[in-house]
Design an enzyme around this catalytic site. Structure first.
Site, PDB file in Angstrom:
ATOM      1  N   ASP A 163      -0.059   5.016   0.668  1.00  0.00           N
ATOM      2  CA  ASP A 163      -0.256   6.056   1.681  1.00  0.00           C
ATOM      3  C   ASP A 163      -0.441   5.452   3.069  1.00  0.00           C
ATOM      4  OD1 ASP A 163      -0.305   8.255  -0.261  1.00  0.00           O
ATOM      5  OD2 ASP A 163      -2.171   7.332  -0.939  1.00  0.00           O
ATOM      6  N   GLN A 198      -6.765   5.255  -5.341  1.00  0.00           N
ATOM      7  CA  GLN A 198      -6.617   6.693  -5.542  1.00  0.00           C
ATOM      8  C   GLN A 198      -7.984   7.295  -5.872  1.00  0.00           C
ATOM      9  OE1 GLN A 198      -3.761   8.651  -5.076  1.00  0.00           O
ATOM     10  NE2 GLN A 198      -3.071   6.767  -4.079  1.00  0.00           N
ATOM     11  N   ASP A 230       0.863  -1.169   0.000  1.00  0.00           N
ATOM     12  CA  ASP A 230       0.000   0.000   0.000  1.00  0.00           C
ATOM     13  C   ASP A 230       0.908   1.231   0.000  1.00  0.00           C
ATOM     14  OD1 ASP A 230      -2.451   1.607   0.528  1.00  0.00           O
ATOM     15  OD2 ASP A 230      -1.455   1.925   2.457  1.00  0.00           O
ATOM     16  N   HIS A 243     -11.090   4.572  -9.190  1.00  0.00           N
ATOM     17  CA  HIS A 243     -12.549   4.556  -9.071  1.00  0.00           C
ATOM     18  C   HIS A 243     -13.030   4.787  -7.642  1.00  0.00           C
ATOM     19  CE1 HIS A 243     -11.494   1.630 -12.400  1.00  0.00           C
ATOM     20  NE2 HIS A 243     -12.095   2.616 -13.041  1.00  0.00           N
TER      21      HIS A 243
END
Length: 197
Positions: free
Chosen positions: A9, A51, A7, A90
């Site tokens: 962030d 995102q 991952d 999305h």
């Protein structure tokens, strides 16, 4: 080939919500050294990131190009290179029509991991998904990976299920790397030295 799926962030870089400002990008504590160790062990390295800011109109897909470039620069200081960078643009509650949808690539679904595996010949059963929330864990488990939860305070909902139970829990990426390495046998000499207090 086996992989470490990361991952972005909150796991690989410090979490600044919906930011594509490269001046704010900082690797998490000893993340560079962690990825060095993974690379030494022969793992391919991939970023797997939601995102939703794209669907919500906060930034465009094109804005991720300098983000990827800056991440490559930060990791190059440690002799580390990513094999792939996969993102889901999305969100079902997005405002940009092209991206406001249900999809199979938004974590906790495994679409991005499965796509990376298909494109690079990755054995998912020999790979790890590492993230700071249980959606990352669920995506990894659905894909058939081993999983690590970085328990750094970013998971707030704690909706538990079998699919959302990590194989390992670690306080940071560096600790996770050493636990995974220890499962494989003695650490390489460089990392034995680095791990000494």
């Amino acid at each position: 080939m086996r992989a470490i799926f990361l991952d972005k962030d909150g796991t690989l870089i410090e979490d600044v919500p919906y930011s594509v400002n490269i001046d704010q990008m900082r690797l998490t504590w000893q993340a560079g050294q962690a990825l060095q160790l993974f690379q030494t062990l022969g793992y391919a390295l991939f970023v797997i990131t939601n995102q939703a800011g794209i669907a919500k109109g906060f930034f465009t897909e094109e804005a991720l190009v300098p983000v990827r470039q800056r991440l490559d620069e930060l990791l190059a200081q440690y002799g580390v290179s990513l094999t792939g960078f996969y993102y889901c643009p999305h969100s079902p509650d997005g405002v940009v029509p092209h991206y406001a949808m249900e999809c199979d690539c938004r974590k906790p679904l495994p679409g991005l991991l499965e796509r990376a595996a298909a494109e690079h010949g990755i054995d998912l059963s020999q790979s790890w998904m590492i993230g700071d929330i249980l959606n990352d864990v669920e995506a990894g488990r659905r894909a058939g990976c081993n999983t690590v939860l970085i328990d750094n305070g970013n998971e707030t909902e704690w909706r538990r299920s079998e699919l959302r139970t990590p194989h390992l829990v670690a306080p940071d990426l560096y600790f996770a790397a050493h636990v995974i390495a220890a499962r494989e046998g003695p650490l390489p000499a460089l990392h034995r030295e680095a791990s000494r207090p």
